[in-house]
Design an enzyme around this catalytic site. Sequence first.
Site, PDB file in Angstrom:
ATOM      1  N   ASP A   4       1.749   3.395   2.316  1.00  0.00           N
ATOM      2  CA  ASP A   4       2.575   3.617   3.500  1.00  0.00           C
ATOM      3  C   ASP A   4       3.906   2.600   2.977  1.00  0.00           C
ATOM      4  O   ASP A   4       4.922   3.106   3.379  1.00  0.00           O
ATOM      5  CB  ASP A   4       2.018   3.095   4.919  1.00  0.00           C
ATOM      6  CG  ASP A   4       1.563   4.388   5.373  1.00  0.00           C
ATOM      7  OD1 ASP A   4       1.730   5.504   5.068  1.00  0.00           O
ATOM      8  OD2 ASP A   4       0.729   4.130   6.438  1.00  0.00           O
TER       9      ASP A   4
ATOM     10  N   ASP B  22       0.827  -1.126  -0.088  1.00  0.00           N
ATOM     11  CA  ASP B  22      -0.060  -0.012   0.083  1.00  0.00           C
ATOM     12  C   ASP B  22       0.746   1.340   0.058  1.00  0.00           C
ATOM     13  O   ASP B  22       1.981   1.169  -0.060  1.00  0.00           O
ATOM     14  CB  ASP B  22      -0.863   0.032   1.082  1.00  0.00           C
ATOM     15  CG  ASP B  22      -0.270   0.207   2.531  1.00  0.00           C
ATOM     16  OD1 ASP B  22       1.087   0.033   2.455  1.00  0.00           O
ATOM     17  OD2 ASP B  22      -0.838  -0.173   3.500  1.00  0.00           O
TER      18      ASP B  22
END
Length: 644
Positions: A504, A502
């Site tokens: 992050d 993702d």
Amino acid sequence: MAQKNYTANNINVLKGLEAVRKRPAMYIGDVSSRGLHHLVSEVVDNSIDEALAGYNDRIDISINKDGSVTVEDRGRGIPVDIHPEEKRSALEVVMTVLHAGGKFDKDSYKVSGGLHGVGVSVVNALSEWCKVEVKRDGKVYCQEYRKGIPQFSVKEIGTAKKSESGTKVTFKPDGEIFRTTKFSFDTLTERMRELAYLNKTITINIKDEIENESISFHFKGGLVEFVKYLDETRNALHKPVYIEGEKDNTPVEIAFEYSDAYSDNIHSYVNNINTQEGGTHLVGFKTALTRTFNNYVIKNNLIKERKNSKVTLSGDDFREGLTAVISVKVMEPQFEGQTKTKLGNSEVKSAVESIVGEKLSEFLEENPAIAKKIIEKCVRAAEAREAARKARDLVRRKNALDSMHLPGKLADCSINDPEHCEIYIVEGDSAGGSAKQGRDRRFQAILPLRGKILNVEKAKINKILENNEIKAMISAIGAGIGEEFNQEKARYGRIIIMTDADVDGSHIRTLLLTFFYRHMKDLITSGKIYIAQPPLYKIKKGREEVYAFDENERDKILSRFKANGNADLENIKGVTISRYKGLGEMNPRQLWDTTMNPETRTVLQVNLESAAAADKIFETLMGDAVEPRRAFIEKHAKYANLDV
Ligand code: 0RA
């Protein structure tokens, strides 16, 4: 007799082509996308050689609708007359005999090492089909090939203006050889931009007929513009210094400038090849830089003027914040080192050293204001270096950096032969926990990192060394850091970054790569850094569990289920699809099966195709300037989920 000779030569040609097709990696590095793009570079390098010899000012490259690539230049055109020994057109010889290209023209700076310079015949041999057109002496000649084999003798197909000459090569890479045959506009663009900066007389046009993109490069300012481009997102202290000269048949060209950044970014080239491992030209440059600046400092009493400052200036201080491009042309370059990108010719060191020594002292005498700015910057660097040394000593005294005191959260492996060991650097404690349970503890070590690591692009070295996550990585790897880094001491042969799929996760991955690039660069140049590829989806039908690494693969699997008797994709009875949000959602068994088991996993090896491009990307993503970062992310958003 001639006939016999011709037959013998023919057999040799077939043998040569067979050798290339049997072991393509020996000639072009590998058969991945990287090797594929080398094919284009190989042809373009020949066109560049024509430019260096003074005969060519333009190269047009196109990715065609059918997936082939055309490279067209305005050089002399490959000779077409009958080759006396081979008894056939020189064009046919150049296109079909290994290493034939260079035999014709001994006096130019040709590449005789590294990955390029293998000859267009290699490109031809690895192509499903290839077509070459040559304009010369008012005529147009043509020949076509399949897997390198001529389909007819060189023939005349038309007339041209007497003043026009050039070569046009179109080739379609062979899908039986390459894992992928899809050319990337962006990949070609990066390499061509570099070539255009390095060869200021040339214009390179690239168009992509599939994606409808095009770009044109011509840099009148050459290396000076290159340095400005590399430093676009940094604050330069002065206009670039440009040095040019020739000694012992070795033309040397250098541009550099200092910015307020902390890292150094020196890029060196030999015959347009990026010498990532440096070599004698780089050593010559560094030696001359340090000596010339030091002489200037002594002569002008510049250090004594500073009160309370007992600093001595070392080579590193003169390189802090330095962005430089060094380009030399060498007749017979010797390439050494792990990746054959280190120049070995000792005469080049003294050539570069004497040219830089002479021209740089002149420059400093004529530009005292700039000289003063640079020296002040170097003195600050020396002070910071002293502070960093103290910081390092402090942490070292606490035994935080050496591998005798491994970090508590490291789960080490039991084998201690680095060759066979790997370390997973894992995002988050929970994924770290799964990885620790799922691993093969004999050769896999796990180091979980908590949260985001420090952005090293923006931090001073003493801050970097105070950061716990970074300290843990340094001691786990056990090979030191920065100027003291010694890759032979590395405790693992592979360092695998494992983050969530993702936003992050990709940020953390970029932060980690930035850290390795700036402080343990050898790990990247020697191909020891990898990126784990966890799956995005789990598709379950009855007892069968299948993993998909992207949407494409998921849909393929679903179609297979569909073909096995299910009517519609959206709603198959008995099938569940779950999307993994993070590594932590996988149990140890699943993590092992999908991501960590060397038998079944896929890992991406991180490599530096172009150090200059990598440097630019890290600075853009991690540096201070906001606008270029936004532009970069917007441009790349469709390809990758890069996010900062
Ligand atoms: C052999 C000899 C000469 C030029 C070339 C090859 C040549 C090869 C390529 C490949 C792409 N473009 C090219 N342009 C030239 C020397 C020609 C002479 O002496 O006239």
